[in-house]
Scaffold this active site. Structure first.
Site, PDB file in Angstrom:
ATOM      1  N   HIS A 124       0.821  -1.214   0.000  1.00 50.73           N
ATOM      2  CA  HIS A 124       0.000   0.000   0.000  1.00 50.73           C
ATOM      3  C   HIS A 124       0.852   1.259   0.000  1.00 50.73           C
ATOM      4  CE1 HIS A 124       0.522  -0.609   4.442  1.00 50.73           C
ATOM      5  NE2 HIS A 124       0.587   0.722   4.446  1.00 50.73           N
ATOM      6  N   HIS A 133       3.998   7.334   3.205  1.00 48.00           N
ATOM      7  CA  HIS A 133       4.943   6.218   3.135  1.00 48.00           C
ATOM      8  C   HIS A 133       4.550   5.215   2.063  1.00 48.00           C
ATOM      9  CE1 HIS A 133       1.834   4.508   5.875  1.00 48.00           C
ATOM     10  NE2 HIS A 133       2.172   3.355   5.323  1.00 48.00           N
ATOM     11  N   GLU A 155       7.610   1.460   5.011  1.00 45.27           N
ATOM     12  CA  GLU A 155       7.073   0.473   5.936  1.00 45.27           C
ATOM     13  C   GLU A 155       7.385  -0.909   5.375  1.00 45.27           C
ATOM     14  OE1 GLU A 155       2.776  -0.961   7.819  1.00 45.27           O
ATOM     15  OE2 GLU A 155       2.851   0.852   6.606  1.00 45.27           O
TER      16      GLU A 155
END
Length: 147
Positions: A8, A89, A138
């Site tokens: 994502h 992110h 991440e």
């Protein structure tokens, strides 16, 4: 270690409801998940599905809408600098979170904290943007029921 699947793109927003309307009405998103709170991380999140590849269908990377839960939220400062919100992110999957953490640290990258449960219910950690070409990254353990 190898680059895993892009899971994502995190987007901070001052209003998840307004962002849902944007992704639905302007971008044509058809699958928008129910927003939920993550009090341990100080955020409210909502996932927007994107199609997979040129053929369409679901299964592509998601957009993670992130709204702060109060002024103590770790993303409150991001919104102070970017009142309209914006890209926060990128999240990539790995098969083993602990091996990935050791690999990044072995490369001299600054890992921000210990692995913890993220919005998908799997272990995650972040790598500092100064060590990742300017992008907060991440790293997420691939969900056991995924793909």
């Amino acid at each position: 270690m190898k680059l895993g699947r892009l899971n994502h793109i995190g987007v901070v927003t001052p209003s998840i409801e307004a962002s849902i309307a944007f992704w639905r009405d302007t971008m044509g998103a058809e699958v928008i998940r129910e927003p939920f709170d993550l009090p341990a991380q100080g955020v409210r999140v909502c996932f927007v599905d994107t199609p997979l590849g040129a053929a369409g269908g679901s299964g592509g990377p998601q957009i993670e809408l992130i709204e702060p839960l109060g002024e103590a939220s770790p993303i409150h400062g991001f919104l102070a600098k970017n009142p309209a919100g914006g890209q926060h992110h990128l999240c990539f999957e790995v098969p083993d979170i602990h091996a990935a953490k050791a690999w990044f640290e072995g490369q001299g990258k600054k890992v921000l904290g210990e692995p913890r449960i993220g919005a998908h219910g799997t272990l995650i950690f972040f790598v500092h943007p100064k060590d990742m070409g300017g992008v907060l990254t991440e790293i997420m353990e691939t969900p056991k029921d995924a793909h």
